[in-house]
Design an enzyme around this catalytic site. Sequence first.
Site, PDB file in Angstrom:
ATOM      1  N   ASP A   1       2.648  12.640  15.853  1.00  4.21           N
ATOM      2  CA  ASP A   1       1.868  11.786  14.976  1.00  4.21           C
ATOM      3  C   ASP A   1       2.511  11.871  13.571  1.00  4.21           C
ATOM      4  O   ASP A   1       3.330  12.769  13.312  1.00  4.21           O
ATOM      5  CB  ASP A   1       0.421  12.304  14.947  1.00  4.21           C
ATOM      6  CG  ASP A   1      -0.405  11.652  13.877  1.00  4.21           C
ATOM      7  OD1 ASP A   1      -0.436  10.408  13.814  1.00  4.21           O
ATOM      8  OD2 ASP A   1      -1.034  12.383  13.061  1.00  4.21           O
TER       9      ASP A   1
ATOM     10  N   ASP B   1       0.681  10.624  10.061  1.00  5.47           N
ATOM     11  CA  ASP B   1      -0.254  10.893   8.957  1.00  5.47           C
ATOM     12  C   ASP B   1      -1.067  12.156   9.223  1.00  5.47           C
ATOM     13  O   ASP B   1      -1.764  12.256  10.229  1.00  5.47           O
ATOM     14  CB  ASP B   1      -1.183   9.693   8.754  1.00  5.47           C
ATOM     15  CG  ASP B   1      -0.398   8.479   8.283  1.00  5.47           C
ATOM     16  OD1 ASP B   1       0.319   8.610   7.281  1.00  5.47           O
ATOM     17  OD2 ASP B   1      -0.484   7.424   8.930  1.00  5.47           O
TER      18      ASP B   1
ATOM     19  N   HIS C   1      -4.278  -5.363   2.815  1.00  6.27           N
ATOM     20  CA  HIS C   1      -3.505  -4.323   3.491  1.00  6.27           C
ATOM     21  C   HIS C   1      -2.015  -4.443   3.174  1.00  6.27           C
ATOM     22  O   HIS C   1      -1.327  -3.429   3.015  1.00  6.27           O
ATOM     23  CB  HIS C   1      -3.752  -4.378   5.009  1.00  6.27           C
ATOM     24  CG  HIS C   1      -3.169  -3.204   5.724  1.00  6.27           C
ATOM     25  ND1 HIS C   1      -2.060  -3.304   6.523  1.00  6.27           N
ATOM     26  CD2 HIS C   1      -3.519  -1.891   5.714  1.00  6.27           C
ATOM     27  CE1 HIS C   1      -1.770  -2.095   6.983  1.00  6.27           C
ATOM     28  NE2 HIS C   1      -2.633  -1.227   6.522  1.00  6.27           N
TER      29      HIS C   1
ATOM     30  N   LYS D   1      -1.651  -2.911  -0.107  1.00  2.00           N
ATOM     31  CA  LYS D   1      -1.768  -1.442   0.051  1.00  2.00           C
ATOM     32  C   LYS D   1      -0.445  -0.844   0.534  1.00  2.00           C
ATOM     33  O   LYS D   1       0.000   0.195   0.037  1.00  2.00           O
ATOM     34  CB  LYS D   1      -2.924  -1.126   0.998  1.00  2.00           C
ATOM     35  CG  LYS D   1      -3.100   0.342   1.321  1.00  2.00           C
ATOM     36  CD  LYS D   1      -2.539   0.692   2.674  1.00  2.00           C
ATOM     37  CE  LYS D   1      -2.454   2.171   2.893  1.00  2.00           C
ATOM     38  NZ  LYS D   1      -1.970   2.518   4.226  1.00  2.00           N
TER      39      LYS D   1
HETATM   40  C1  XBP Z   1      -3.378   7.309  10.625  1.00  2.00           C
HETATM   41  C2  XBP Z   1      -4.188   6.245  10.091  1.00  2.00           C
HETATM   42  C3  XBP Z   1      -3.568   5.245   9.270  1.00  2.00           C
HETATM   43  C4  XBP Z   1      -3.407   5.472   7.823  1.00  2.00           C
HETATM   44  C5  XBP Z   1      -3.195   4.147   7.165  1.00  2.00           C
HETATM   45  O1  XBP Z   1      -3.887   7.704  11.891  1.00  2.00           O
HETATM   46  O2  XBP Z   1      -5.343   6.133  10.390  1.00  2.00           O
HETATM   47  O3  XBP Z   1      -4.409   4.177   9.356  1.00  2.00           O
HETATM   48  O4  XBP Z   1      -4.550   6.074   7.297  1.00  2.00           O
HETATM   49  O5  XBP Z   1      -2.160   3.452   7.722  1.00  2.00           O
HETATM   50  P1  XBP Z   1      -3.003   8.582  12.849  1.00  2.00           P
HETATM   51  P2  XBP Z   1      -2.103   1.843   7.647  1.00  2.00           P
HETATM   52  O6  XBP Z   1      -2.457   9.713  12.034  1.00  2.00           O
HETATM   53  O7  XBP Z   1      -3.981   9.090  13.874  1.00  2.00           O
HETATM   54  O8  XBP Z   1      -1.939   7.715  13.449  1.00  2.00           O
HETATM   55  O9  XBP Z   1      -2.844   1.433   6.427  1.00  2.00           O
HETATM   56  O10 XBP Z   1      -0.642   1.531   7.584  1.00  2.00           O
HETATM   57  O11 XBP Z   1      -2.750   1.315   8.899  1.00  2.00           O
HETATM   58 MG    MG Z   2      -2.846  11.767  12.077  1.00  2.00          MG
END
Ligand code: XBP
Ligand code: MG
Length: 259
Positions: free
Chosen positions: A10, A12, A83, A86
């Site tokens: 993953d 984030d 978005h 963003k």
């Molecule tokens: C990560 C997310 C993402 C970021 C934002 O989830 O939820 O939505 O917060 O990204 P994970 P975008 O780590 O479970 O993949 O704004 O580009 O969608």
């Molecule tokens: Mg994550």
Amino acid sequence: MPNFKALIFDVDGTLADTERDAHRPAFNAAFAEAGLDWHWDVDRYGQLLKVTGGKERIATYIAEEGVQIDPSTDAADFIAGLHRAKTRHYVDLLEGGSIPLRPGVLRLLREARDAGIRLAIATTTTLENVSVLLDNAGEPGLRDWFEVIAAGDVVPLKKPAPDIFLLALAELGLDAADCVAVEDSDNGVRSALGAGLRALLVTVNAYTQEQDLREAPLVVDQLGEPDRPARALSGDLGGRSIVDLEVLDRMHRSVFAAI
Ligand code: XBP
Ligand code: MG
């Protein structure tokens, strides 16, 4: 030599702590730029993280706050425009180099690469965001270490649905039993397990440390460095102070031996 063939990460919260200090301010900058008086503080953002995906998160906020959108605008277009802004702010922020990889991430990636373990990514965020993170992580060429980057809107359903992990597996051409997944959240755990990735390491962060992550066989505070030992919150590090291939191999063997 480990018994698994690939590591699927993953992004984030796992590769880097991007949510609080990068995604969140980028959302707020987009809202301000659009003349909206919305502001997501650290706690509100933590609540909104139950929904993965930036566009989905904005839609949830609009629904929860009962925000009225100009009836002459298409809601999906409005959200998509916010978005896009963003993402622009997020890219600007990361190009400033302010978000480092989490402890132990580069060490483990390097060890895996040197051992011929294939590397992949399965994330909800956009390819643009993954690229800017990897390109500014201080290791030239890091993006190319990943053979597969499955990211964003390329699948019908985002995490906790298994789609993005299934796509990564399909692109690797591997069975789930040949891989180890690395996640940071309950949504990620459900997604990985749903794709059959039972050899699953979770590295928690401030937003996810209180979540119910019991279904993952190994949960740690971070991957660890020689001068910064990792701590197992559940599961076993087998006496080691960092998460390395030996730890992951033991976890993988024990999960799949139990079948
Ligand atoms: C990560 C997310 C993402 C970021 C934002 O989830 O939820 O939505 O917060 O990204 P994970 P975008 O780590 O479970 O993949 O704004 O580009 O969608
Ligand atoms: Mg994550």
